[in-house]
Write an enzyme that holds these catalytic residues in place. Structure first.
Site, PDB file in Angstrom:
ATOM      1  N   SER A 149       4.076  -0.935   2.088  1.00 45.65           N
ATOM      2  CA  SER A 149       4.325   1.051   2.538  1.00 45.65           C
ATOM      3  C   SER A 149       5.664   1.425   2.358  1.00 45.65           C
ATOM      4  CB  SER A 149       3.331   1.606   3.276  1.00 45.65           C
ATOM      5  OG  SER A 149       3.348   3.392   4.055  1.00 45.65           O
ATOM      6  N   TYR A 162       1.690   2.347  12.087  1.00 45.14           N
ATOM      7  CA  TYR A 162       1.323   1.935  10.948  1.00 45.14           C
ATOM      8  C   TYR A 162       2.920   1.119  10.258  1.00 45.14           C
ATOM      9  CZ  TYR A 162       0.478   2.682   6.118  1.00 45.14           C
ATOM     10  OH  TYR A 162       0.167   2.660   4.952  1.00 45.14           O
TER      11      TYR A 162
HETATM   12  P1  NAD Z   1      -8.943   3.749   1.424  1.00 48.80           P
HETATM   13  O1  NAD Z   1      -8.877   3.526   2.856  1.00 48.80           O
HETATM   14  O2  NAD Z   1      -9.097   4.286  -0.179  1.00 48.80           O
HETATM   15  O3  NAD Z   1      -8.757   1.878   1.000  1.00 48.80           O
HETATM   16  C1  NAD Z   1      -8.355   1.206   2.448  1.00 48.80           C
HETATM   17  C2  NAD Z   1      -9.710   0.589   2.067  1.00 48.80           C
HETATM   18  O4  NAD Z   1      -9.294  -0.793   2.757  1.00 48.80           O
HETATM   19  C3  NAD Z   1     -10.869   0.199   1.888  1.00 48.80           C
HETATM   20  O5  NAD Z   1     -11.548  -0.254   1.008  1.00 48.80           O
HETATM   21  C4  NAD Z   1     -11.414  -0.236   3.030  1.00 48.80           C
HETATM   22  O6  NAD Z   1     -13.145  -0.312   3.270  1.00 48.80           O
HETATM   23  C5  NAD Z   1     -10.382  -1.019   3.416  1.00 48.80           C
HETATM   24  N1  NAD Z   1     -10.640  -1.811   4.275  1.00 48.80           N
HETATM   25  C6  NAD Z   1     -10.105  -1.094   5.546  1.00 48.80           C
HETATM   26  N2  NAD Z   1     -10.439  -2.107   6.544  1.00 48.80           N
HETATM   27  C7  NAD Z   1     -11.029  -3.500   6.335  1.00 48.80           C
HETATM   28  C8  NAD Z   1     -11.215  -4.183   6.892  1.00 48.80           C
HETATM   29  N3  NAD Z   1     -11.018  -4.281   8.141  1.00 48.80           N
HETATM   30  N4  NAD Z   1     -11.166  -5.316   6.088  1.00 48.80           N
HETATM   31  C9  NAD Z   1     -12.025  -5.407   4.352  1.00 48.80           C
HETATM   32  N5  NAD Z   1     -11.360  -4.578   4.250  1.00 48.80           N
HETATM   33  C10 NAD Z   1     -10.642  -3.030   4.831  1.00 48.80           C
HETATM   34  O7  NAD Z   1      -6.396   4.332   0.961  1.00 48.80           O
HETATM   35  P2  NAD Z   1      -5.888   3.449   0.362  1.00 48.80           P
HETATM   36  O8  NAD Z   1      -4.397   4.184   0.202  1.00 48.80           O
HETATM   37  O9  NAD Z   1      -5.983   3.452  -1.502  1.00 48.80           O
HETATM   38  O10 NAD Z   1      -5.050   2.347   1.259  1.00 48.80           O
HETATM   39  C11 NAD Z   1      -5.176   0.872   0.485  1.00 48.80           C
HETATM   40  C12 NAD Z   1      -3.749   0.401   1.294  1.00 48.80           C
HETATM   41  O11 NAD Z   1      -2.609   1.488   0.094  1.00 48.80           O
HETATM   42  C13 NAD Z   1      -3.800   0.380   2.535  1.00 48.80           C
HETATM   43  O12 NAD Z   1      -3.271  -0.701   2.843  1.00 48.80           O
HETATM   44  C14 NAD Z   1      -2.771   1.283   3.404  1.00 48.80           C
HETATM   45  O13 NAD Z   1      -2.005   1.218   4.540  1.00 48.80           O
HETATM   46  C15 NAD Z   1      -1.747   1.517   1.755  1.00 48.80           C
HETATM   47  N6  NAD Z   1      -1.020   2.404   1.546  1.00 48.80           N
HETATM   48  C16 NAD Z   1      -1.486   3.709   1.249  1.00 48.80           C
HETATM   49  C17 NAD Z   1      -0.522   5.170   0.807  1.00 48.80           C
HETATM   50  C18 NAD Z   1      -1.430   6.157   0.786  1.00 48.80           C
HETATM   51  O14 NAD Z   1      -0.425   6.995   0.702  1.00 48.80           O
HETATM   52  N7  NAD Z   1      -2.252   6.397  -0.231  1.00 48.80           N
HETATM   53  C19 NAD Z   1       0.504   5.098   1.095  1.00 48.80           C
HETATM   54  C20 NAD Z   1       1.412   3.627   1.290  1.00 48.80           C
HETATM   55  C21 NAD Z   1       0.478   2.165   1.710  1.00 48.80           C
END
Ligand code: NAD
Length: 261
Positions: A149, A162
């Site tokens: 991130s 985080y």
């Molecule tokens: P999201 O919540 O839609 O997706 C997260 C996914 O991870 C979901 O499918 C959930 O079921 C799965 N998950 C959570 N805990 C789990 C576990 N213990 N075992 C297996 N699966 C698990 O959100 P997103 O934004 O798509 O997140 C994806 C990644 O992107 C994450 O690592 C998040 O930290 C990172 N991220 C997102 C953003 C943003 O702005 N959306 C920014 C920076 C980083």
């Protein structure tokens, strides 16, 4: 466009958001996709079904990435069904969204939230690498992208555990990259900025968190939020032979937030 024809790809966190987008994109490019998620089994099944409905190949495997036995079994299932592993997108993660994880300054972060965040984000990526790399070595190598991130590059207030957990993702990415470079395995990280269309951002916007932005719009030099496709384009490129001379890199896909924000 079938750049991944015949390749076997694991995508964790594939039920929603960035992971779902990446799984669909890998499937559309001809990959056999192993869609992995923890609790949201309906979402994981739906992503795998959507790939099959579009003419691709996919299975869903339920796996909590913070649990060693489940990660080991997930990689074994991949090998038993598809016989090899070429790429992995270790993307499952949790972050402060005001719903599932509270926004909190470090001194107000509970040990429970610290441990849960570290367990999913940092230990989860470590465990996936621990079992994916030996699977890839059986067929001469592979390519891995881990989701870090912008928060792992620049610490932000109220993000509690985080930022540290995502900095750990970058560190373990570079550790794996340096250890396995000579054995044909590339390991990189992608560092999204605020990205719309995910559960994390929907919750965050609903609770007035970072995703809500302010009157001046999002604090992003390019002046707009990222979209899931911005991240998945980078992931598919990093996993492809076009990025064949890149390893150990943490690629910001954040509208300039980390570098010039
Ligand atoms: P999201 O919540 O839609 O997706 C997260 C996914 O991870 C979901 O499918 C959930 O079921 C799965 N998950 C959570 N805990 C789990 C576990 N213990 N075992 C297996 N699966 C698990 O959100 P997103 O934004 O798509 O997140 C994806 C990644 O992107 C994450 O690592 C998040 O930290 C990172 N991220 C997102 C953003 C943003 O702005 N959306 C920014 C920076 C980083």
């Amino acid at each position: 466009m079938e750049d991944y024809k015949g390749k076997v790809v694991i995508v964790t966190g594939g039920a929603t958001g960035i992971g779902r987008g990446a799984a669909l994109a890998f499937g559309a490019e001809g990959a056999k996709v192993v869609v992995v998620t923890g609790r949201n089994t309906a979402g994981g099944e739906a992503t795998a079904q959507a790939i099959r409905d579009a003419g691709g190949e996919a299975i869903f495997v339920q796996c909590d990435v913070s649990d060693e036995e489940q990660v080991k079994a997930m990689v074994e299932k991949t090998l038993s069904v598809y016989g090899r592993l070429d790429c992995a997108f270790n993307n499952a993660g949790i972050g402060p969204d005001g719903v599932r994880v509270p926004f909190s300054a470090l001194t107000e972060t509970s040990v429970e939230v610290w441990d849960r965040t570290m367990a999913v984000n940092a230990r989860g990526v470590f465990l996936c690498l621990k079992y994916e790399i030996p699977a890839m070595l059986k067929t001469g190598g592979g390519a891995i992208v881990n989701t870090a991130s912008v928060g792992g590059l620049r610490m932000a207030p109220s993000f509690g555990a985080y930022g540290p957990s995502k900095a750990a993702v970058i560190a373990v990415t570079q550790t794996a990259a340096v250890e396995y470079a000579r054995q044909g395995i590339r390991v990189n990280a992608v560092c999204p900025g605020p990205t719309q269309g995910t559960e994390l951002m929907k919750n965050s916007a609903a609770t007035g968190g970072a995703a809500a932005g302010d009157d001046d719009g999002p604090p992003i030099p390019l002046g707009k939020f990222g979209q899931v496709e911005d991240i998945t384009n980078a992931v598919l490129w990093l996993c492809s032979d076009k990025a064949g001379h890149i390893t150990g890199h943490a690629l910001s896909v954040d509208g300039g937030m980390a570098d010039i924000g």
